[in-house]
Scaffold this motif. Structure first.
Motif, PDB file in Angstrom:
ATOM      1  N   SER A 122       0.814  -1.218   0.000  1.00  0.00           N
ATOM      2  CA  SER A 122       0.000   0.000   0.000  1.00  0.00           C
ATOM      3  C   SER A 122       0.847   1.268   0.000  1.00  0.00           C
ATOM      4  O   SER A 122       0.323   2.365  -0.039  1.00  0.00           O
ATOM      5  CB  SER A 122      -0.902   0.016   1.228  1.00  0.00           C
ATOM      6  OG  SER A 122      -0.128   0.154   2.398  1.00  0.00           O
ATOM      7  N   GLY A 123       2.171   1.130   0.101  1.00  0.00           N
ATOM      8  CA  GLY A 123       3.036   2.309   0.144  1.00  0.00           C
ATOM      9  C   GLY A 123       4.224   2.085   1.055  1.00  0.00           C
ATOM     10  O   GLY A 123       4.591   0.946   1.353  1.00  0.00           O
ATOM     11  N   ILE A 124       4.826   3.200   1.489  1.00  0.00           N
ATOM     12  CA  ILE A 124       6.000   3.114   2.366  1.00  0.00           C
ATOM     13  C   ILE A 124       5.567   3.420   3.800  1.00  0.00           C
ATOM     14  O   ILE A 124       4.939   4.446   4.060  1.00  0.00           O
ATOM     15  CB  ILE A 124       7.083   4.133   1.936  1.00  0.00           C
ATOM     16  CG1 ILE A 124       7.495   3.908   0.469  1.00  0.00           C
ATOM     17  CG2 ILE A 124       8.288   4.041   2.856  1.00  0.00           C
ATOM     18  CD1 ILE A 124       8.195   2.595   0.202  1.00  0.00           C
ATOM     19  N   VAL A 126       4.467   7.153   4.990  1.00  0.00           N
ATOM     20  CA  VAL A 126       5.263   8.248   4.439  1.00  0.00           C
ATOM     21  C   VAL A 126       4.476   8.874   3.294  1.00  0.00           C
ATOM     22  O   VAL A 126       4.054   8.166   2.368  1.00  0.00           O
ATOM     23  CB  VAL A 126       6.638   7.742   3.950  1.00  0.00           C
ATOM     24  CG1 VAL A 126       7.457   8.873   3.370  1.00  0.00           C
ATOM     25  CG2 VAL A 126       7.388   7.062   5.091  1.00  0.00           C
ATOM     26  N   GLU A 127       4.264  10.188   3.372  1.00  0.00           N
ATOM     27  CA  GLU A 127       3.423  10.855   2.380  1.00  0.00           C
ATOM     28  C   GLU A 127       4.025  12.204   1.992  1.00  0.00           C
ATOM     29  O   GLU A 127       4.938  12.705   2.640  1.00  0.00           O
ATOM     30  CB  GLU A 127       2.020  11.094   2.972  1.00  0.00           C
ATOM     31  CG  GLU A 127       1.260   9.821   3.262  1.00  0.00           C
ATOM     32  CD  GLU A 127      -0.063  10.062   3.971  1.00  0.00           C
ATOM     33  OE1 GLU A 127      -1.063   9.467   3.566  1.00  0.00           O
ATOM     34  OE2 GLU A 127      -0.084  10.840   4.928  1.00  0.00           O
ATOM     35  N   GLY A 128       3.439  12.787   0.971  1.00  0.00           N
ATOM     36  CA  GLY A 128       3.731  14.170   0.603  1.00  0.00           C
ATOM     37  C   GLY A 128       5.191  14.413   0.276  1.00  0.00           C
ATOM     38  O   GLY A 128       5.840  13.618  -0.406  1.00  0.00           O
ATOM     39  N   LEU A 131       7.672  11.684   1.191  1.00  0.00           N
ATOM     40  CA  LEU A 131       7.651  10.560   0.249  1.00  0.00           C
ATOM     41  C   LEU A 131       8.449  10.908  -1.015  1.00  0.00           C
ATOM     42  O   LEU A 131       9.219  10.083  -1.520  1.00  0.00           O
ATOM     43  CB  LEU A 131       6.207  10.210  -0.112  1.00  0.00           C
ATOM     44  CG  LEU A 131       6.032   9.022  -1.050  1.00  0.00           C
ATOM     45  CD1 LEU A 131       6.416   7.724  -0.356  1.00  0.00           C
ATOM     46  CD2 LEU A 131       4.584   8.942  -1.546  1.00  0.00           C
ATOM     47  N   PHE A 186      12.082  10.712  -0.184  1.00  0.00           N
ATOM     48  CA  PHE A 186      12.498   9.308  -0.060  1.00  0.00           C
ATOM     49  C   PHE A 186      12.679   8.704  -1.449  1.00  0.00           C
ATOM     50  O   PHE A 186      13.659   7.992  -1.706  1.00  0.00           O
ATOM     51  CB  PHE A 186      11.456   8.523   0.747  1.00  0.00           C
ATOM     52  CG  PHE A 186      11.773   7.063   0.897  1.00  0.00           C
ATOM     53  CD1 PHE A 186      12.719   6.633   1.819  1.00  0.00           C
ATOM     54  CD2 PHE A 186      11.143   6.115   0.104  1.00  0.00           C
ATOM     55  CE1 PHE A 186      13.029   5.285   1.941  1.00  0.00           C
ATOM     56  CE2 PHE A 186      11.442   4.771   0.226  1.00  0.00           C
ATOM     57  CZ  PHE A 186      12.388   4.349   1.147  1.00  0.00           C
ATOM     58  N   ASP A 187      11.753   9.020  -2.346  1.00  0.00           N
ATOM     59  CA  ASP A 187      11.828   8.519  -3.719  1.00  0.00           C
ATOM     60  C   ASP A 187      13.118   8.999  -4.387  1.00  0.00           C
ATOM     61  O   ASP A 187      13.846   8.213  -5.008  1.00  0.00           O
ATOM     62  CB  ASP A 187      10.594   9.003  -4.495  1.00  0.00           C
ATOM     63  CG  ASP A 187      10.483   8.368  -5.870  1.00  0.00           C
ATOM     64  OD1 ASP A 187      10.863   7.186  -6.014  1.00  0.00           O
ATOM     65  OD2 ASP A 187      10.014   9.042  -6.804  1.00  0.00           O
ATOM     66  N   ILE A 191      16.223   7.138  -2.820  1.00  0.00           N
ATOM     67  CA  ILE A 191      16.480   5.732  -3.198  1.00  0.00           C
ATOM     68  C   ILE A 191      16.894   5.626  -4.668  1.00  0.00           C
ATOM     69  O   ILE A 191      17.669   4.749  -5.034  1.00  0.00           O
ATOM     70  CB  ILE A 191      15.281   4.794  -2.886  1.00  0.00           C
ATOM     71  CG1 ILE A 191      14.036   5.165  -3.677  1.00  0.00           C
ATOM     72  CG2 ILE A 191      15.005   4.777  -1.397  1.00  0.00           C
ATOM     73  CD1 ILE A 191      12.902   4.149  -3.543  1.00  0.00           C
ATOM     74  N   GLU A 230      -0.596   7.552  -2.955  1.00  0.00           N
ATOM     75  CA  GLU A 230       0.549   8.049  -3.715  1.00  0.00           C
ATOM     76  C   GLU A 230       1.804   7.212  -3.492  1.00  0.00           C
ATOM     77  O   GLU A 230       2.708   7.227  -4.313  1.00  0.00           O
ATOM     78  CB  GLU A 230       0.829   9.495  -3.326  1.00  0.00           C
ATOM     79  CG  GLU A 230       1.070   9.671  -1.818  1.00  0.00           C
ATOM     80  CD  GLU A 230       1.393  11.096  -1.431  1.00  0.00           C
ATOM     81  OE1 GLU A 230       1.672  11.902  -2.318  1.00  0.00           O
ATOM     82  OE2 GLU A 230       1.378  11.373  -0.232  1.00  0.00           O
ATOM     83  N   GLY A 231       1.869   6.471  -2.389  1.00  0.00           N
ATOM     84  CA  GLY A 231       3.089   5.738  -2.084  1.00  0.00           C
ATOM     85  C   GLY A 231       3.272   4.435  -2.844  1.00  0.00           C
ATOM     86  O   GLY A 231       4.341   3.833  -2.788  1.00  0.00           O
ATOM     87  N   ILE A 232       2.245   3.992  -3.576  1.00  0.00           N
ATOM     88  CA  ILE A 232       2.344   2.683  -4.222  1.00  0.00           C
ATOM     89  C   ILE A 232       3.471   2.660  -5.256  1.00  0.00           C
ATOM     90  O   ILE A 232       4.262   1.719  -5.326  1.00  0.00           O
ATOM     91  CB  ILE A 232       0.998   2.288  -4.860  1.00  0.00           C
ATOM     92  CG1 ILE A 232      -0.001   1.932  -3.760  1.00  0.00           C
ATOM     93  CG2 ILE A 232       1.161   1.111  -5.811  1.00  0.00           C
ATOM     94  CD1 ILE A 232      -1.371   1.557  -4.265  1.00  0.00           C
ATOM     95  N   ALA A 262       6.738   2.535  -3.513  1.00  0.00           N
ATOM     96  CA  ALA A 262       6.947   1.205  -2.937  1.00  0.00           C
ATOM     97  C   ALA A 262       7.405   0.218  -4.012  1.00  0.00           C
ATOM     98  O   ALA A 262       8.307  -0.599  -3.772  1.00  0.00           O
ATOM     99  CB  ALA A 262       5.661   0.714  -2.277  1.00  0.00           C
TER     100      ALA A 262
END
Lengths: 140, 89
Positions: free
Chosen positions: A94-96, A108-110, A113, A116-117, A120, B67-69, B72
């Protein structure tokens, strides 16, 4: 199978500890040791991708496995007492998810996130080139 | 079921219930209808398409992907490559 059960009941860390105690062939032990050396080299490069390191701090940022990224930072406060934080970034379908010093998970959002993207992706290209001598393949 | 054992549906401060039984009651204003529709979407299976309460227009609502998918997937892909490289693959 046993490792999965231990992971389910006691968590990933306990499963890793049990895994560390498992007897290995000399070749498997050598491969594991080499993998740890790689992670150590990756962490040194990873420290640079999260921006300037404050004076007196030591930082590691690395990909532990396909589901886990770690940011660890150590320093001494004004009284000389050692301080540390460890941020676990867990890759979830579902995400990080983020966990600081073993506390509660948060998503982790906005802007965080996005950073972080960026981190990495930079880690990926830099580590591929400088640790493994490869050109990072394009990501799907 | 005996009337004395009947569970009273929880009420919001605005006076309508989030329970399936009470959701049948017609909300009185457009705002309440909109809110009830949003609650149905958030609390239950997503009804597709959705009829917009205040004018009856049919909306083709799709759930918004977190948004995190994408991030991930990137992190998972990178981690998978490093796991291979560390083991000499």
């Amino acid at each position: 199978m046993v490792n999965k059960i231990i992971s389910f009941i006691f968590g990933k860390q306990a499963a890793r500890m049990v895994d560390d105690w498992r007897p290995r062939t000399p070749h498997a032990a050598m491969v594991e040791q080499r993998a740890k050396q790689y992670i150590s080299q990756e962490a040194a490069i990873g420290a640079q991708v999260l921006g300037p390191i404050p004076a007196g701090h030591t930082r590691e940022f690395f990909c532990l496995d396909r589901n886990t990224w770690i940011w660890r930072e150590n320093w001494r406060d004004e009284n000389g007492t050692p301080q540390q934080f460890i941020v676990n970034y867990e890759v979830d379908p579902s995400g990080i998810l983020k966990r600081v010093n073993g506390g509660q998970y948060s998503r982790v959002e906005g802007a965080e996130l996005a950073r972080f993207d960026q981190a990495i992706r930079l880690y990926y290209t830099e580590v591929a080139q400088h640790v493994y001598g490869r050109t990072a393949p394009a990501l799907a | 079921m005996s009337d004395t054992l009947r569970v009273i549906p929880p009420q919001t401060p605005e006076g309508y219930s989030a329970s399936p039984e009470a959701s049948v009651e017609a909300p009185q204003t457009h705002v309440e209808r909109e809110r009830a529709a949003v609650e149905r979407v958030l609390l239950g299976p997503l009804p597709l398409p959705v009829e917009r309460p205040h004018d009856g227009a049919v909306l083709d609502v799709q759930p918004t992907a977190p948004e995190g998918i994408g991030v991930a997937l990137t992190a998972y892909q990178i981690g998978g490559l490093f796991e291979q490289w560390r083991h000499g693959e």
